[in-house]
Design an enzyme around this catalytic site. Sequence first.
Site, PDB file in Angstrom:
ATOM      1  N   GLY A 248       0.835  -1.197   0.000  1.00 41.16           N
ATOM      2  CA  GLY A 248       0.000   0.000   0.000  1.00 41.16           C
ATOM      3  C   GLY A 248       0.867   1.242   0.000  1.00 41.16           C
TER       4      GLY A 248
ATOM      5  CD  GLN B  61       3.349   5.854   2.551  1.00 44.17           C
ATOM      6  OE1 GLN B  61       2.374   5.286   2.080  1.00 44.17           O
ATOM      7  NE2 GLN B  61       4.355   5.200   3.099  1.00 44.17           N
TER       8      GLN B  61
ATOM      9  CG  HIS C 184       0.181   6.875   5.412  1.00 44.86           C
ATOM     10  ND1 HIS C 184       1.302   7.372   6.041  1.00 44.86           N
ATOM     11  CD2 HIS C 184       0.433   5.565   5.186  1.00 44.86           C
ATOM     12  CE1 HIS C 184       2.188   6.381   6.186  1.00 44.86           C
ATOM     13  NE2 HIS C 184       1.676   5.276   5.688  1.00 44.86           N
TER      14      HIS C 184
HETATM   15 NI    NI Z   1       2.592   3.437   5.582  1.00 46.89          NI
END
Ligand code: NI
Length: 158
Positions: free
Chosen positions: A46, A51, A134
């Site tokens: 994932g 990110q 996230h």
């Molecule tokens: Ni992560």
Amino acid sequence: MAIRTIRIMGDSVLTKKCREVEEMTPKLQQLIDDMLETMYDACGVGLAAPQVGILKRIVVIDVDDNPYVLINPVILETSGSQTGSEGCLSLPGKSGIVTRPNYVKVEAYDRNMKKYVLEGTELLARCICHECEHLDGIMYVEHVEGELQDVTYDDDEE
Ligand code: NI
């Protein structure tokens, strides 16, 4: 497609709340392709847009050779619990024990901005929870029970 740089814990982009996607654009299609390629290249299951430094509510997941794109995901329902090892591409070489729901039902838009519902259990449920967090600037380390562990890679699996 291109592999993007994965931001590492400590980068402030990983602590920010992401904005909703309002319309699909060629640039976002490119981002989704790049996120999938970046995730596969890093052998992850994932990846969330922050990110790779993009503060948008976009997640890609692939735990069983079925890639899912979740845009503006909202978790509708959870049940049960599972306790197990979890890691993150933004914290390479580490893992920790985290308890998550064993079942998750999430509503999201796909890459054509068509709304759909995804249900997952076990690893998929864990991954949906991890990636959605996230988008609100939360790393799994906040949930780790005990200490983070160093991951040792088995050469046979490389
Ligand atoms: Ni992560």
